[in-house]
Scaffold this active site. Sequence first.
Site, PDB file in Angstrom:
ATOM      1  N   ASP A 141       1.261  -1.453  -0.133  1.00  0.00           N
ATOM      2  CA  ASP A 141      -0.407   0.227   0.230  1.00  0.00           C
ATOM      3  C   ASP A 141       0.623   1.507   0.223  1.00  0.00           C
ATOM      4  OD1 ASP A 141       0.824  -0.234   2.861  1.00  0.00           O
ATOM      5  OD2 ASP A 141      -0.821   0.298   4.009  1.00  0.00           O
ATOM      6  N   ARG A 147      -4.546   4.411   5.956  1.00  0.00           N
ATOM      7  CA  ARG A 147      -4.741   4.392   4.204  1.00  0.00           C
ATOM      8  C   ARG A 147      -5.946   5.305   3.364  1.00  0.00           C
ATOM      9  NH1 ARG A 147      -4.461  -0.296   3.821  1.00  0.00           N
ATOM     10  NH2 ARG A 147      -6.265   0.207   1.543  1.00  0.00           N
ATOM     11  N   TYR A 194       0.610  -2.618  11.706  1.00  0.00           N
ATOM     12  CA  TYR A 194       1.316  -3.332  11.723  1.00  0.00           C
ATOM     13  C   TYR A 194       2.407  -4.235  13.005  1.00  0.00           C
ATOM     14  CZ  TYR A 194       3.669  -2.641   5.918  1.00  0.00           C
ATOM     15  OH  TYR A 194       2.496  -2.453   5.531  1.00  0.00           O
ATOM     16  N   PRO A 206       8.576  -5.251   5.629  1.00  0.00           N
ATOM     17  CA  PRO A 206       7.544  -4.436   4.418  1.00  0.00           C
ATOM     18  C   PRO A 206       7.579  -3.149   5.467  1.00  0.00           C
ATOM     19  CG  PRO A 206       6.418  -5.568   5.002  1.00  0.00           C
ATOM     20  CD  PRO A 206       7.701  -6.816   5.937  1.00  0.00           C
TER      21      PRO A 206
END
Length: 603
Positions: free
Chosen positions: A52, A244, A252, A331
């Site tokens: 993302d 987002r 996370y 990530p």
Amino acid sequence: MPPSSTKNSQVDVLIIGAGPSGLMAGNALAKAGINVRLVDIKPVPVLVGQADGIQPRTLEVLQSYGLAQRVLAEGFQMRIATFFEPSPSGGLELKDIVPDVRIPALATHYPYEFLLHQGGIEAIFLDSMKTVGVEVERPIEPTSIQLTTNDPEVLKDPTSHPVRVTLKNLNAPDEPEEVVHAKFVLGSDGAHSWVRKALDITMIGDQTDSVWGVIDIVPVTDFPYIRCKAVIPANSGTVINIPREGDKTRLYVQMKEKAGIDEGTGRLDKNKLGPDDILNVVKESFHPYSLKAAEECEWWTIYRVGQRVAEKFTINERIFISGDACHTHSPKAGQGMNASMNDTHNLAWKLAHVLRGWADISLLKTYEIERRKYAEDLINFDKEFAPVFAKKAVSHEEVKKTFEKFGGMTSGIGIQYPPCAIVDAENQHYAKNLVVGKRVPPQTIVRSADGRPFEVQELLFADTRFKLLIFTGDVLVPEQMKKARKVADELLTEGKGLSKFVPPGKDLSAVFDVLTISKTKLKMMFSVVNDLPKALNSHWTKVFVDDKDILELYGGNAYNNYEVDPAGVVVVVRPDGYVGKIAPFDSLDDLDSYFASFLKVSS
């Protein structure tokens, strides 16, 4: 041999895997007019979750393809990062609020991370390709791949089809398989790449015992920093909040060491952990603030941190791998999708030149030289970056310094390709801040014809052409005008200089986009622009000045900021936006030898 009923076909480039890396390549090649096919084993595109984060350099790249505007309209700009430590009285204590992207403020036109789920990015590429009649074929399973010859003469011939791939349409299991004869194949099929395994390419590196959970939710919370990046300590390690698009957030979560790892097999068992386990760690770490999901989570996963890079990225420059197929890492720095797309941004223009017959096939060797070196740097960075977040008692200062230290890497703007055929830094001192091997940094210049200001990067379209930035100095000075005319005559005139690299029947502009940047003041340029030779003034849109616009709001100081020699310099910008070569006006032969090392001389 396949049965006679088997369908046989030919293609210039077959791309296996239609994630961000494959779609970046497919879109670039399709827009360049290359015969390309994309196949994917998944029956439908990604709709939620997955990658993302889009970094500043990747936004610059998307801009060069004309795709940034739609991306920016659909996602979220993350500009603030917050850092917390445990409060002496229990709960959380805010320790710092800083810019999220840790680079100089004017180093990029996009000084922020951008959040849009992978499916949104893929949809933009899919729609772009549809405009030129290219779509992903689904669900297609590759069942065999073979380089059918080792004959060097055949492999050097870009018109040959030495790669054979067998494809099976999973929606038509009774139909015979198709055998595709391809000039080139690109495996962009993810971390568990079928292409990589079929070719016995080894992944080199380590897998840690660090297990992370990721969950996408619409949060219900009184945490006032929920729309900022938040780095929060937890008993198990760290929680990172990433806002987002819409009202969603991604969390996370560092799980307990070896959580979910099967003691017998040593492998991660995803059945041992679930979204509730991830959220429970989040709720505990957020105290005294509350947090819950407004509804069922949109997407979640768990993963084990691995840091690996493929031993090679290509087989004889005929089969390539890209993205997660050739490098994997944690990530948390938001690099996966960015690295993957930039792999094929690097490769696509090279394939286009070779397939057109404009460049020698040896140009394709630079893909592995450049992108494997980058992948190794990325893995080394991740080995230092990721462990910071696994600590149970890490100070916010350590986390912040880690972000600052690697700002150039994580943003993408600090990437520098090593010396090779297309990276020649011999004359770097003639334009010190247009660093050979790095992308062109932003700078506003003004179009002389109408006074409109432009960011230089707005002029560097990913259209497979080399951009020649001709810094003429002040052409109001007779000596500089004389030099400019000489450059045009020796370098850009038909039958001379770079014209030898132009294919028969094509104009110079098919291969080279010439942009003139004068040090002359805007108001004075009108009196001398018609004295410029045609090659430096091919169209009114191609001449710029290093001056402020008529309102004195934008522009100026390009020569100073780039540290360009005002006596005259030619800067070669590769089709992917990276500086390849610099030549002063009195060393134009350097450009001839540079291009001769990889472009073909027309007959």
